[in-house]
Scaffold this active site. Sequence first.
Site, PDB file in Angstrom:
ATOM      1  N   SER A  14       0.831  -1.199   0.000  1.00  0.00           N
ATOM      2  CA  SER A  14       0.000   0.000   0.000  1.00  0.00           C
ATOM      3  C   SER A  14       0.872   1.258   0.000  1.00  0.00           C
ATOM      4  CB  SER A  14      -0.926  -0.039   1.221  1.00  0.00           C
ATOM      5  OG  SER A  14      -0.166  -0.087   2.414  1.00  0.00           O
ATOM      6  N   SER A  15       0.351   2.342   0.542  1.00  0.00           N
ATOM      7  CA  SER A  15       1.067   3.612   0.480  1.00  0.00           C
ATOM      8  C   SER A  15       2.395   3.589   1.230  1.00  0.00           C
ATOM      9  CB  SER A  15       0.191   4.743   1.028  1.00  0.00           C
ATOM     10  OG  SER A  15      -0.191   4.460   2.365  1.00  0.00           O
ATOM     11  N   ILE A  16       2.527   2.750   2.235  1.00  0.00           N
ATOM     12  CA  ILE A  16       3.810   2.635   2.942  1.00  0.00           C
ATOM     13  C   ILE A  16       4.888   2.217   1.940  1.00  0.00           C
ATOM     14  CG2 ILE A  16       5.091   1.326   4.692  1.00  0.00           C
ATOM     15  CD1 ILE A  16       3.108   3.307   5.911  1.00  0.00           C
ATOM     16  N   LEU A  19       5.477   5.053  -0.924  1.00  0.00           N
ATOM     17  CA  LEU A  19       6.280   6.197  -0.478  1.00  0.00           C
ATOM     18  C   LEU A  19       7.626   5.787   0.114  1.00  0.00           C
ATOM     19  CD1 LEU A  19       3.366   8.204   1.172  1.00  0.00           C
ATOM     20  CD2 LEU A  19       4.392   8.561  -1.089  1.00  0.00           C
TER      21      LEU A  19
END
Length: 95
Positions: A14-16, A19
């Site tokens: 996911s976004s972890i 980024l």
Amino acid sequence: MVGPSRPQFVFFGSSIVQLCFSHGGWGSILSDIYSRKADILLRGYYGWNSRRAVQVLDQVFPKEAPVQPSLVIVYFGGNDSMGPHSSGLGPSCTT
């Protein structure tokens, strides 16, 4: 002359994961450590949960791909723990 292919590392989550290269994050640290030793592919998607990941698993990791990853780092869970989104597409994963 082309040398032997390098190992392929895939970061999937996911976004972890999306980024992980920002501001000296863990993705950039691993990329620096394995510079010219491995090809790193980023497959991080903001807002995704494990249910969505399972739906695209064969597209992200095709069985017939000529090169298979040597290492896969998978991180989902934060969005799974959220309440369901009315569209069914957002964060959360209900049973």
